[in-house]
Scaffold this motif. Structure first.
Motif, PDB file in Angstrom:
ATOM      1  N   VAL A  61      -8.328 -29.955 -10.771  1.00 14.69           N
ATOM      2  CA  VAL A  61      -8.073 -29.091 -12.173  1.00 14.69           C
ATOM      3  C   VAL A  61      -8.758 -29.667 -13.085  1.00 14.69           C
ATOM      4  O   VAL A  61      -9.051 -31.093 -13.274  1.00 14.69           O
ATOM      5  N   GLY A  62      -9.515 -29.039 -14.093  1.00 12.90           N
ATOM      6  CA  GLY A  62     -10.187 -29.620 -14.978  1.00 12.90           C
ATOM      7  C   GLY A  62     -10.022 -28.659 -16.248  1.00 12.90           C
ATOM      8  O   GLY A  62      -9.582 -27.757 -16.468  1.00 12.90           O
ATOM      9  N   PHE A  76       5.038 -23.040 -21.689  1.00  8.01           N
ATOM     10  CA  PHE A  76       3.621 -23.292 -21.096  1.00  8.01           C
ATOM     11  C   PHE A  76       2.712 -23.622 -22.354  1.00  8.01           C
ATOM     12  O   PHE A  76       2.567 -23.119 -23.396  1.00  8.01           O
ATOM     13  N   LEU A  77       1.705 -24.468 -21.802  1.00  2.61           N
ATOM     14  CA  LEU A  77       0.780 -24.879 -22.920  1.00  2.61           C
ATOM     15  C   LEU A  77      -0.762 -24.842 -21.932  1.00  2.61           C
ATOM     16  O   LEU A  77      -0.551 -25.233 -20.778  1.00  2.61           O
ATOM     17  N   PRO A  78      -1.634 -24.220 -22.564  1.00  2.18           N
ATOM     18  CA  PRO A  78      -2.862 -24.096 -21.913  1.00  2.18           C
ATOM     19  C   PRO A  78      -3.317 -25.461 -21.455  1.00  2.18           C
ATOM     20  O   PRO A  78      -3.484 -26.265 -22.524  1.00  2.18           O
ATOM     21  N   PHE A  79      -4.017 -25.840 -20.497  1.00  4.67           N
ATOM     22  CA  PHE A  79      -4.657 -27.098 -20.003  1.00  4.67           C
ATOM     23  C   PHE A  79      -6.227 -26.987 -20.472  1.00  4.67           C
ATOM     24  O   PHE A  79      -6.941 -26.803 -19.693  1.00  4.67           O
ATOM     25  N   THR A  80      -6.097 -27.000 -21.873  1.00  2.00           N
ATOM     26  CA  THR A  80      -7.614 -26.981 -22.250  1.00  2.00           C
ATOM     27  C   THR A  80      -7.931 -28.157 -23.427  1.00  2.00           C
ATOM     28  O   THR A  80      -6.781 -28.774 -23.452  1.00  2.00           O
ATOM     29  N   SER A 117      -7.589 -30.514 -12.037  1.00  2.00           N
ATOM     30  CA  SER A 117      -6.243 -30.481 -13.313  1.00  2.00           C
ATOM     31  C   SER A 117      -6.276 -29.259 -13.726  1.00  2.00           C
ATOM     32  O   SER A 117      -7.109 -28.332 -13.287  1.00  2.00           O
ATOM     33  N   LYS A 118      -5.212 -28.870 -14.410  1.00  2.00           N
ATOM     34  CA  LYS A 118      -5.073 -27.492 -14.917  1.00  2.00           C
ATOM     35  C   LYS A 118      -6.381 -26.862 -15.867  1.00  2.00           C
ATOM     36  O   LYS A 118      -6.803 -27.833 -16.490  1.00  2.00           O
ATOM     37  N   ASP A 159      -5.352 -22.599 -15.952  1.00  2.00           N
ATOM     38  CA  ASP A 159      -4.229 -23.521 -15.721  1.00  2.00           C
ATOM     39  C   ASP A 159      -3.421 -23.687 -16.883  1.00  2.00           C
ATOM     40  O   ASP A 159      -3.813 -23.720 -18.040  1.00  2.00           O
ATOM     41  N   LEU A 160      -2.071 -23.750 -16.749  1.00  2.00           N
ATOM     42  CA  LEU A 160      -1.195 -24.125 -17.596  1.00  2.00           C
ATOM     43  C   LEU A 160      -0.339 -25.232 -17.231  1.00  2.00           C
ATOM     44  O   LEU A 160      -0.053 -25.544 -16.174  1.00  2.00           O
ATOM     45  N   LEU A 161       0.198 -26.057 -18.268  1.00  2.00           N
ATOM     46  CA  LEU A 161       1.004 -26.760 -18.167  1.00  2.00           C
ATOM     47  C   LEU A 161       2.628 -26.293 -18.257  1.00  2.00           C
ATOM     48  O   LEU A 161       2.804 -25.784 -19.721  1.00  2.00           O
TER      49      LEU A 161
END
Length: 239
Positions: A19-20, A199-203, A2-3, A185-187
């Motif tokens: 993606v993590g 865009f939202l950070p995938f954290t 995951s992102k 990674d970004l959503l």
């Protein structure tokens, strides 16, 4: 998987990216694009509907053909595998128009974008045959893909198409891509209402829950997520 913005995870040995979610501050990760629920395809031109119709719900999207390239049957290909050229190792590929296709070879397309390739397709030897592939999506069976190594890792494919909700249960949009521009990674989220994507950070700081069964994720987006970026103030003195 995951992102990444939440968890800096090492790339899987598989040619398909994992993606993590990163734990904090920054984004991170390379992705694999493909999904149990294939992402909304580009609206087909009249007469092309069958080219983009998902064939089965056990398939993962790994690529999409574009325009013909040259006169000898080569065709542009957008690859969604972690290593873009690894898509050629999946034979046969299942096309959205029902065919089984094999890629004889791929090479980077001019322009420098790593996920854009020039492909030679088995038994496609003319420009006309290559043009017939335009907008055809390519899938592999999910059971041919290695499972994620960790609980907090995902196939990129499983993220695209998820509904994005707030903690209060309000749906704010849908994930349409998971790009990585080098920082993580970004959503990429299309708003529930009309308007440009954001865009939202995938954290883990921004994405609290990823629920693949319910096809949703719970996020903590900034209040100005979908607001246009403001231009930097002019610091120069007027003459």
């Amino acid at each position: 998987m995951s992102k990444r913005e939440r968890f800096q995870k090492k790339r899987s040995a598989s040619p398909l990216p994992l993606v993590g979610r990163g734990r904090g501050g920054g984004v991170s990760a390379n992705l694999f694009k493909g999904t149990l629920t294939p992402p909304p395809p580009t609206p087909p031109h009249k007469g092309e509907e069958s080219r983009t119709a998902p064939v089965r719900d056990d398939l993962v999207l790994v690529g999409e053909f574009g325009r013909a390239h040259g006169l000898k049957g080569e065709v542009r290909l957008k690859s969604h595998t972690g290593d873009p050229q690894a898509i050629a190792g999946y034979r046969p590929l299942i096309a959205s128009d029902g065919r089984s296709l094999s890629l004889k070879s791929v090479r980077p397309a001019p322009g420098g974008a790593p996920d854009l390739l020039i492909a030679v397709v088995d038994r496609v030897t003319t420009r006309e045959a290559a043009e017939a592939l335009n907008r055809v999506h390519l899938y592999v069976e999910r059971d041919r893909l290695p499972p994620p190594d960790e609980d907090d890792e995902f196939l990129l494919a499983d993220l695209i198409g998820l509904s994005v909700q707030t903690e209060a249960g309000e749906t704010i949009g849908t994930v349409i891509d998971v790009p990585n521009y080098g920082g993580g990674d970004l959503l990429e989220i299309a708003p529930a209402q009309t308007g440009p994507t954001a865009f939202l950070p995938f954290t883990k700081a921004f994405v609290l829950v990823v629920d693949l069964v319910a096809k949703r994720l719970v996020a903590v987006p900034p209040d100005d997520l979908f607001e246009p970026a403001k231009a930097a103030p002019d610091s120069g003195d007027e003459a």
